[in-house]
Design a protein around this motif. Sequence first.
Motif: not given
Length: 367
Positions: A32-38, A97-105, A135-141, A152-155
Amino acid sequence: MSGREASAGESRKWSAAYEREYPRRERFTRRLRDLLEEITERSSVDVALIEKRTKSVASFSEKIERKSGKYPDPLRDITDLSGIRIITYYLEDVARVGELIRGALTVDAFEAALNSAEVSVDRFGYASEHYIVRLGPDRSPLPEWTEFHDMRAEIQVRTVLQHAWSSVSHKVAYKREAEVPLRLRRRLSRLSALFELADEQFSQLRADTADLGSEYAHKVGEGDLGILLDGLSLEAYLRSPQVHGDLTAAAQAAGWEILGAEAEKIKDQDTRDLLSIAVDLGIGKVSQLDTALNPDDLARVLGELGAEHERNAMALRATIEDLSARFLVITLGRGGGVAERTYSQRARRAMEAVRSRLRTDGSESGT
């Protein structure tokens, strides 16, 4: 068996289960950290730091014992087993950053709102943003994410100053107004206000800097070069298509390979060096720099410098900012302490050899 003994046995059972799950949990936190850095890097949001933390087994055990009965299934109900903290430089980037989080997760909006409400009652300090994510439905599979589908995680997202306030005030050990002795409340309130004001002012300075940069770019584009030379005006001058094109063409005609966007960090440092050298040489306005950087003279001098580099097996690759600075050192006949600190002894010798040769050629042509 007493209720306390049963509770202790239950806690041991969950702690053992968490210990078995911990390696997978740690992989999730790291991924998750790597994803957010990316995603922050890809979106050009400049963050100061992204931290990760997986709750230790000891901390997990302490929490379920302290809050006995609150979590029927602690492995699923405790939302901060994986924690990420993103620290931004500016307030407005917290929202970005909040918008990015909502877009990725997928964000659990209710829990995010609950955290905000809990933080807002603390009058000493200003709330950072908290997101409970999964994880969202597009990422979890996806194969690289599927093992984390049930986690789940807290950001937490906050500014550098919010982080500083939180860190220092935590040491003071006051988290709520009611905990603070009355005689100290006013002082803490003033400190909190100063931190918040500083955050707002840094954001305003950022906006004002962008506005001034645009103003300089417009003036340079209109040919109004009578502006004081500083970091912003120099950047506006060098980014002018006409100026950049003329300087680049002159350097390439002299046989130099110009480093471009792939050397952004080098360009930034070379721009600062060019400014320092120009000011050290008495250049105070953009118009003076423009006069000094005559493209015809630049091509001739850089041709001589290139020949000197070839004789000494030195590379002919540089940024246009670096070559402009070397040109000023050579043609204005003095480099001052800035040039000595900026260039190696070998580079200074090459520039001195060109300067001496130009003096000799000038003397011979004048006789």
